[in-house]
Design a protein around this motif. Structure first.
Motif, PDB file in Angstrom:
ATOM      1  N   ASN A   1       3.583  -1.045  -6.872  1.00 33.10           N
ATOM      2  CA  ASN A   1       2.662  -0.670  -7.838  1.00 33.10           C
ATOM      3  C   ASN A   1       1.750   0.513  -7.429  1.00 33.10           C
ATOM      4  N   ASN A   2       2.049   1.148  -6.151  1.00 33.91           N
ATOM      5  CA  ASN A   2       1.193   2.207  -5.769  1.00 33.91           C
ATOM      6  C   ASN A   2       2.172   3.314  -5.422  1.00 33.91           C
ATOM      7  N   VAL A   3       3.537   3.250  -5.601  1.00 36.27           N
ATOM      8  CA  VAL A   3       4.633   4.284  -5.289  1.00 36.27           C
ATOM      9  C   VAL A   3       4.441   5.252  -6.340  1.00 36.27           C
ATOM     10  N   ILE A   4       4.509   6.562  -5.839  1.00 38.95           N
ATOM     11  CA  ILE A   4       4.700   7.741  -6.543  1.00 38.95           C
ATOM     12  C   ILE A   4       6.146   8.389  -6.469  1.00 38.95           C
ATOM     13  N   ASN A   5       6.926   8.371  -5.492  1.00 41.85           N
ATOM     14  CA  ASN A   5       7.918   8.877  -5.059  1.00 41.85           C
ATOM     15  C   ASN A   5       9.104   7.876  -4.793  1.00 41.85           C
ATOM     16  N   MET A   6      10.221   7.914  -5.683  1.00 43.67           N
ATOM     17  CA  MET A   6      11.420   7.127  -5.396  1.00 43.67           C
ATOM     18  C   MET A   6      12.525   7.843  -5.476  1.00 43.67           C
ATOM     19  N   ASP A   7      12.498   9.221  -5.111  1.00 45.15           N
ATOM     20  CA  ASP A   7      13.676   9.748  -4.978  1.00 45.15           C
ATOM     21  C   ASP A   7      14.909   9.564  -4.156  1.00 45.15           C
ATOM     22  N   ASN A   8      16.070   9.350  -4.352  1.00 45.53           N
ATOM     23  CA  ASN A   8      17.143   9.227  -3.650  1.00 45.53           C
ATOM     24  C   ASN A   8      16.973   7.611  -3.113  1.00 45.53           C
ATOM     25  N   LEU A   9      16.344   6.682  -3.723  1.00 44.85           N
ATOM     26  CA  LEU A   9      15.881   5.468  -3.092  1.00 44.85           C
ATOM     27  C   LEU A   9      17.330   4.820  -2.764  1.00 44.85           C
ATOM     28  N   PHE A  10      18.247   4.694  -3.568  1.00 44.49           N
ATOM     29  CA  PHE A  10      19.601   3.710  -3.367  1.00 44.49           C
ATOM     30  C   PHE A  10      20.559   4.913  -3.258  1.00 44.49           C
ATOM     31  N   ARG A  11      20.560   6.113  -2.996  1.00 39.98           N
ATOM     32  CA  ARG A  11      21.476   7.053  -3.169  1.00 39.98           C
ATOM     33  C   ARG A  11      22.702   6.948  -2.017  1.00 39.98           C
ATOM     34  N   ASP A  12      24.001   6.926  -2.507  1.00 38.11           N
ATOM     35  CA  ASP A  12      24.849   6.869  -1.461  1.00 38.11           C
ATOM     36  C   ASP A  12      25.088   5.501  -0.894  1.00 38.11           C
ATOM     37  N   CYS A  13      24.497   4.475  -1.755  1.00 40.43           N
ATOM     38  CA  CYS A  13      24.857   2.926  -1.294  1.00 40.43           C
ATOM     39  C   CYS A  13      26.192   2.551  -1.832  1.00 40.43           C
ATOM     40  N   GLU A  14      27.262   3.148  -1.388  1.00 37.01           N
ATOM     41  CA  GLU A  14      28.466   3.114  -2.190  1.00 37.01           C
ATOM     42  C   GLU A  14      29.087   1.752  -2.577  1.00 37.01           C
ATOM     43  N   ASN A  15      28.437   0.816  -1.582  1.00 35.98           N
ATOM     44  CA  ASN A  15      29.148  -0.536  -1.780  1.00 35.98           C
ATOM     45  C   ASN A  15      28.247  -1.459  -2.321  1.00 35.98           C
ATOM     46  N   LEU A  16      27.272  -1.203  -2.920  1.00 34.90           N
ATOM     47  CA  LEU A  16      26.504  -2.136  -3.769  1.00 34.90           C
ATOM     48  C   LEU A  16      26.808  -2.620  -4.771  1.00 34.90           C
ATOM     49  N   ASN A  17      26.917  -3.809  -4.953  1.00 37.22           N
ATOM     50  CA  ASN A  17      27.682  -4.443  -6.137  1.00 37.22           C
ATOM     51  C   ASN A  17      26.670  -4.915  -7.238  1.00 37.22           C
ATOM     52  N   GLU A  18      25.525  -5.027  -6.681  1.00 35.43           N
ATOM     53  CA  GLU A  18      24.504  -5.604  -7.695  1.00 35.43           C
ATOM     54  C   GLU A  18      22.986  -4.984  -7.232  1.00 35.43           C
TER      55      GLU A  18
ATOM     56  N   LYS B   1      19.069  -5.781  -8.126  1.00 37.83           N
ATOM     57  CA  LYS B   1      18.132  -6.620  -9.064  1.00 37.83           C
ATOM     58  C   LYS B   1      16.757  -6.548  -8.818  1.00 37.83           C
ATOM     59  N   LEU B   2      16.159  -5.823  -9.529  1.00 40.44           N
ATOM     60  CA  LEU B   2      14.611  -5.287  -9.515  1.00 40.44           C
ATOM     61  C   LEU B   2      13.859  -6.474 -10.061  1.00 40.44           C
ATOM     62  N   ASN B   3      12.825  -7.084  -9.207  1.00 37.42           N
ATOM     63  CA  ASN B   3      12.170  -8.172 -10.007  1.00 37.42           C
ATOM     64  C   ASN B   3      10.596  -7.746 -10.504  1.00 37.42           C
ATOM     65  N   SER B   4      10.086  -8.546 -10.774  1.00 33.02           N
ATOM     66  CA  SER B   4       8.776  -8.042 -11.517  1.00 33.02           C
ATOM     67  C   SER B   4       7.683  -7.348 -10.607  1.00 33.02           C
ATOM     68  N   GLU B   5       8.155  -7.584  -9.277  1.00 34.44           N
ATOM     69  CA  GLU B   5       7.008  -6.826  -8.234  1.00 34.44           C
ATOM     70  C   GLU B   5       7.492  -5.414  -8.212  1.00 34.44           C
ATOM     71  N   PHE B   6       8.745  -5.041  -8.829  1.00 29.62           N
ATOM     72  CA  PHE B   6       9.116  -3.672  -8.524  1.00 29.62           C
ATOM     73  C   PHE B   6       8.598  -2.782  -9.680  1.00 29.62           C
ATOM     74  N   ASN B   7       7.186  -2.335  -9.665  1.00 31.95           N
ATOM     75  CA  ASN B   7       6.392  -1.773 -10.911  1.00 31.95           C
ATOM     76  C   ASN B   7       6.695  -0.150 -10.479  1.00 31.95           C
TER      77      ASN B   7
ATOM     78  N   ASN C   1       0.810  -1.269   0.101  1.00 35.63           N
ATOM     79  CA  ASN C   1      -0.100  -0.162  -0.069  1.00 35.63           C
ATOM     80  C   ASN C   1       0.855   1.358  -0.015  1.00 35.63           C
ATOM     81  N   ILE C   2       2.129   1.242  -0.122  1.00 38.00           N
ATOM     82  CA  ILE C   2       2.825   2.243   0.094  1.00 38.00           C
ATOM     83  C   ILE C   2       3.016   3.246  -0.974  1.00 38.00           C
ATOM     84  N   THR C   3       3.061   4.482  -1.073  1.00 34.97           N
ATOM     85  CA  THR C   3       3.046   5.392  -1.959  1.00 34.97           C
ATOM     86  C   THR C   3       4.308   6.085  -2.039  1.00 34.97           C
ATOM     87  N   ASN C   4       5.158   6.225  -0.862  1.00 33.92           N
ATOM     88  CA  ASN C   4       6.372   6.820  -0.952  1.00 33.92           C
ATOM     89  C   ASN C   4       7.534   6.292  -0.263  1.00 33.92           C
ATOM     90  N   ILE C   5       8.498   5.837  -1.075  1.00 30.72           N
ATOM     91  CA  ILE C   5       9.725   5.350  -0.486  1.00 30.72           C
ATOM     92  C   ILE C   5      10.854   6.314  -1.175  1.00 30.72           C
TER      93      ILE C   5
END
Length: 206
Positions: free
Chosen positions: A148-165, A167-173, A122-126
């Motif tokens: 599928n209800n999210v409107i705002n994804m600003d800065n979602l992964f920002r400054d995650c400096e060590n992320l090496n992968e 992977k957004l699945n089919s639920e990431f709409n 039910n989330i609209t803001n992440i």
């Protein structure tokens, strides 16, 4: 609606919703208003499927309703000054409709375990959900992370400096998203970026 009620329809999830974290924006902020630790002191978050599995010397009510339907506890298992947070409920755990900054500012966080126990339907803001989590190398969003209800994804992964992968699945709409500014900014070590089949930028303006 079918009863000819002229009132605007609204969706509410009142039971088993996490507290909002939209004011907990810095590394020195509390997490879900839990006393005794700051976000910078957290190295692991574990979602469990029963309150009986929550570990800690004291338990904290982290439900939006304040009814202890979701509780949390923490401990320093390896005595290194950083804490493992356990979050559990006897029912499904739902993210707050405004889940901005939920995991943000956790510079020592290295793992989030069992996110399949966190329902994001039910989330609209992440906005800034993982902002500044510099030690995270991998994020398993799980099948319940439905955007599928999210409107705002600003800065979602920002400054995650060590992320090496990532992977957004089919639920990431992203079909309803209107803004995703700086979504991957400074993710400088990402080697694999899979956007998934539902990454749709049709309505994105920023």
């Amino acid at each position: 609606d079918e009863t000819k009620n002229a009132n605007e329809e609204e969706n509410f999830i009142l039971f088993n919703v996490l507290k909002t974290t939209n004011t907990e924006k810095t590394s020195n902020s509390k997490f879900l208003n839990i006393n005794g630790i700051t976000r910078s002191n957290i190295e692991k978050i574990i979602f469990v499927d029963s309150k009986s599995k929550v570990i800690g010397n004291k338990y904290y009510d982290v439900s939006e309703a304040g009814d202890s339907s979701i509780i949390a506890g923490y401990e320093d298992i390896d005595s290194n000054g950083y804490y493992e947070i356990y979050i559990g409920s006897n029912e499904n755990i739902y993210g707050n409709i405004n889940s901005s900054y939920l995991f943000a500012g956790m510079g020592n966080l290295n793992n989030i375990i069992d996110m399949d126990n966190l329902y994001m339907t039910n989330i609209t803001n992440i906005d800034s959900l993982f902002f500044g989590d510099k030690k995270l190398q991998n994020i398993e969003l799980g099948t319940k992370f439905k955007t599928n209800n999210v409107i705002n994804m600003d800065n979602l992964f920002r400054d995650c400096e060590n992320l090496n992968e990532i992977k957004l699945n089919s639920e990431f709409n992203t079909s309803k998203v209107t803004t995703m500014k700086n979504m991957f900014r400074n993710c400088k070590n990402v080697e694999t970026l899979l956007l998934g089949t539902e990454f749709d930028t049709t309505n994105v303006k920023n």
